[in-house]
Each structure stands twice: as C-alpha cells, then as structure tokens.
Design an enzyme around this catalytic site. Structure first.
Site, PDB file in Angstrom:
ATOM      1  N   TYR A   4      17.222  61.976  -6.678  1.00  0.00           N
ATOM      2  CA  TYR A   4      16.671  62.061  -5.327  1.00  0.00           C
ATOM      3  C   TYR A   4      17.688  62.627  -4.345  1.00  0.00           C
ATOM      4  O   TYR A   4      18.869  62.773  -4.660  1.00  0.00           O
ATOM      5  CB  TYR A   4      16.192  60.680  -4.863  1.00  0.00           C
ATOM      6  N   LEU A   6      29.797  59.612  -5.556  1.00  0.00           N
ATOM      7  CA  LEU A   6      28.857  60.663  -5.190  1.00  0.00           C
ATOM      8  C   LEU A   6      29.576  61.703  -4.330  1.00  0.00           C
ATOM      9  O   LEU A   6      30.263  61.338  -3.371  1.00  0.00           O
ATOM     10  CB  LEU A   6      27.686  60.079  -4.399  1.00  0.00           C
ATOM     11  N   GLU A  32      33.447  53.630  -3.524  1.00  0.00           N
ATOM     12  CA  GLU A  32      32.687  54.011  -2.330  1.00  0.00           C
ATOM     13  C   GLU A  32      31.924  52.802  -1.824  1.00  0.00           C
ATOM     14  O   GLU A  32      32.178  51.675  -2.246  1.00  0.00           O
ATOM     15  CB  GLU A  32      31.764  55.192  -2.637  1.00  0.00           C
ATOM     16  N   LYS A  40      23.028  61.668  -8.420  1.00  0.00           N
ATOM     17  CA  LYS A  40      22.259  60.885  -7.439  1.00  0.00           C
ATOM     18  C   LYS A  40      20.939  60.480  -8.093  1.00  0.00           C
ATOM     19  O   LYS A  40      19.879  61.041  -7.810  1.00  0.00           O
ATOM     20  CB  LYS A  40      22.039  61.704  -6.165  1.00  0.00           C
TER      21      LYS A  40
END
Lengths: 279, 279
Positions: free
Chosen positions: A31, A202, A178, A146
C-alpha cells in the site's frame, strides 16, 4: 464515499472484497498513503516508485500507473474535497485465489483499491510536540517493503496510545529502527542523525525530502546506527511521515532527555518543508 | 458454495468484506484450519482453545463458540461434502474501521468468516515422502499466534515450491523453528526430537497429538533446541500439520542425510494417528 476498485469508480458500499482475496487471508499486498495539499498530490512520483518496488519485491505484477494522478484527482473531485487537506490510500493485493493455499499461482489478477479522505493536520502535535515511548521492534525483517502485514505495528501502536503516548521509538537489540509508522530523526549539536536505510526501515518519502532539505539549507546530517543509550544525549528528536510531516518529540517515556520542547532544527525544517507544498 | 459470514449462512459471492475491514488493511485477525474426517471434526475442542488464545493475545473479543460444531456440520451438509475428507477454515478479524488508522478503538465488531472445502489427502506425499529445503525464518517473533500476518510464510513457501520443494525447514540463527505452515520432527535412534514451544513456534494440534501418541506407545520424545548442523545426523524427519498429518521428509536440499526414505518411527506414528480418526 466514492472509491476506486478494480477499474471503476464506485460507492464504497458497492465494493466487494472476496473473503478469498489473498489480501484478506494472507496479508499478501502492499500500500501507499499520499498527501494531497490543495490542489496537488505531494511527491506522487516518489510514492509510485516505492509502490512499484514493493510490488516487485513480493512479485505482484505492477499495473501501469500512467493515469494514476488523473484518477486520484477524479476521486478528490467526486468526493468534494478539492479544497481540503486530504490523503489517498492505495492498496494492491495479489488478488483472489480459491482454494485457499499458502502457495500462489503466478497468474492471479491483482486487486486494486483506492480511497481518498479529508485528513486534517494534527496541528497541536506539530506545534507543541508529542510524548513517545520505547518498544521492541517485533515486525518482520523486511520493513523496507510497505506491505499490509501490519498486525505487529498496530499492536505496538495501540499499546502506546493506551499509555498516553503518540508513537514508539522501536529498536532491535538496542539499535533504533523507526516508529510504528514513521521514521525517526535526532539532533546532536547542529547535526541531524537518522538510522541508515536497511531491510529494517521503510525508505520514507518524508525522510528523503527532509534529508534533501538539510542538504539545500546547509544542515549537517548523518545516516548511522543509533543506540538506545544515546537518547539521553540528543538535543532534539522528531518523527517523519506523510501525514505527520515533521512532528517534534518533547518527551521520551523513561528517558531523561536534554530537551522538553521543540528545537530550532525541527522548526527550521518544518518551515522549509511547508514551503515545498505551499510554493 | 455456502459459507458463514457474520451470523448467516449464505452463498460465497454474497459475502462482502469491506475494504476498510482491518483484516484486509492491517492483517489484523486470526484463523484456524480444522480437519473433517467423515463424519466428525478432529480435535475441534483444541482448535477452539487455540483460536480463543490467538484472539486473546491480540485483544480481539472472542465470540461464544457454543454452537460452532453444529454450524460447521451445517456447512458440511449444505455443501454436500458429508462423505468427503474436508477442512473448515475460520477467520476472525478485528472488524470494520473507518477512517483507516493504525490504532483501533476497543469497541469494533469482529468479522467472522467460515468456509468448508473438500480437501483430499496428498497420499503420494504421505506414502513416498517429500523433498524440503532450508530457509531463514523471516516471520515476526510471535508465531505462536495463528494470525493472518502470513506474507512472509507465503513468500517462503512459494519460493520453495518454485524450486520443486514441498516445504522448508526454517531457522533463526541456525536454530530450527518450524516449516512455513507445519511443525517439524526428527528422529535419532528411536527418539523423536522436536523444537520446544516458544514465541517462534505455533503450538500445533497435530504436534500435540503426535507427542501424546509417543507417550502412549512408548516412543521416547524430547523437546529441545535443534541446530541446522544436526540435520546430517538424524535417522528420520517428518512434518506435522492438520492436512499433512504426518508426512515423511526423504530429502533435504543441500544436506547429505542418513535417510532417503520414510522411516519406521514415522510409519508407526502414521498408523496410530490414522486410528484416532478411523476409530
């Protein structure tokens, strides 16, 4: 609400995701979330590049995205949010497969779903800053993709919110990775420090834009491994994300930080970032 | 095909999973696969217990399962497979949530989907054995929860099948965990060895039944950590699963094993296992 589903724009309650869609049964999909600043989608090309890479990494054939911008604008217009700060959500799964088996054939037809949503800024958080916690990164080791395999991230996020925290600083073996759905930056002296890209992180679009802003505006930045033990030494901290933009951290649960309000590097980057979409 | 969806039995093409179901967008759900041997579901109580535990671990409220057996039998009957070796698939997600956010509210209504399917045994594999490979376990560290966060497992499985392998022996740092959707057993001398239950391993129902069979039939078994380097020393190997039952491994890609056909411990356990559902 009008959405896009497998080739058509239609009312959301007309969309039928099959219970045998691999996106539903196997989290077999990817996505993107893209910011719409009236009247333009921000860094759409970078989001498309990342979506193509995510698809490629899990071997879902990529659709042609030639008319994506036109389509997104159509959705914005049909939903009467042309003047509103909004987001587009794009999800592509490997598609319907029956019977249910872990293994998939290579000729499935991907399911494509797109929605847009009026999505205001959390102004108070961006101005006053947020309180975050620290958590162990329990996601899989391919967070560079992702994917919709998000249960770990949502559980971490939910448990943080229940404790009154806005985000978590995640780590693997004491090395910071993260947030649950954001990238992280720290400041020491006048240098911005962020973990390097890897399979654990990411490649954030906001992260990329902010590092470019640093370059343009003469702010030092370093991409390097960061240990949890360094948190007490930093002068500033902030999170980066498509909807969070640049949001300052003012408190880290359990850590005696050197800061308790947004710092000047964060403010400078916020100002320059907003010029990119206002300009 | 008749399925169960949120309280009703209906035709599969009448089921509408919303694109905003958290099962679709966040892999926020759990599942079970249960074997139907005409005319009974095998170890249904153990599957319900595990489903309840999975739900509890990710804090999805558990429905009452009082009439589940009746419902499953109804589905079997409506689909005219009462005389067929079959499976039931149960998936429960956290439910519909709009707008899409990582964090969830605690009052969502879970989505419940159940299908049944005629599912023959892979007799050739159970008789002749399978060839497997070795792969790094790239799943999250909570594989004890039977969640739909399955992208990692399906990618591993697909890549194995493309190489002509039926399964993978997965490992974390050289310690064997399980298959992509099965548990693993090895034999040394006359002792069965299997990795101990932990957050890295699904507490398999077949695994539990097989360990009980060992106890009843005087076969030694040990639950202990197993290193990849031990594979060359074992006298037998087999995989365990709801549909695979007990399937012998006859070759491990890249390993010179001491065996190249199903062994007598595997055969003994297969015989005793089949008595449980034939009896």
């Amino acid at each position: 609400m009008f959405v896009f589903f497998n080739g058509s724009i239609l009312e959301e309650d007309k969309v039928r995701i099959s219970p045998f869609d691999r996106g539903f049964q196997f989290s077999d999909g990817v996505y993107e979330v893209i910011r719409y600043y009236p009247k333009k989608f921000f860094k759409l090309d970078l989001h498309i590049d990342r979506l193509k890479r995510s698809l490629s990494e899990i071997e879902i054939p990529s659709p042609a995205f030639d008319d994506l911008e036109f389509l997104l604008m159509e959705l914005i217009s049909k939903n009467n949010i042309s003047e509103e700060l909004s987001t587009a959500y794009i999800q592509i799964t490997r598609g319907y497969q029956y019977p249910r088996r872990h293994n998939y054939s290579n000729d499935l037809v991907p399911t494509i779903f797109i929605s847009v949503e009026k999505f205001p800024r959390k102004k108070d958080e961006m101005i006053d800053g947020i309180k975050v916690g620290i958590g162990e990164d329990t996601r899989w080791p391919r967070c560079d993709i992702k994917s919709t395999m998000l249960l770990a991230a949502t559980l971490l996020n939910h448990r943080a919110v229940e404790k009154g925290l806005s985000e978590l600083i995640l780590h693997r073996n004491e090395k910071i990775t993260e947030g649950t759905h954001t990238n992280l930056c720290f400041v020491k002296g006048n240098s911005v420090i962020t973990p390097p890209l890897s399979n654990f992180i990411l490649p954030g679009i906001t992260r990329k834009v902010v590092l470019e802003l640093c370059k343009v505006h003469g702010i030092n930045f370093t991409e390097r491994e960061i240990s949890l033990s360094e948190l007490a030494e930093f002068d500033e901290a902030f999170i980066l994300g498509t909807t969070k933009e640049i949001t300052p951290i003012i408190e880290i649960d359990g850590v005696k930080t050197k800061f308790n309000k947004p710092g000047h590097v964060c403010r400078k980057l916020q100002t320059e970032y907003s010029r990119l979409y206002n300009g």
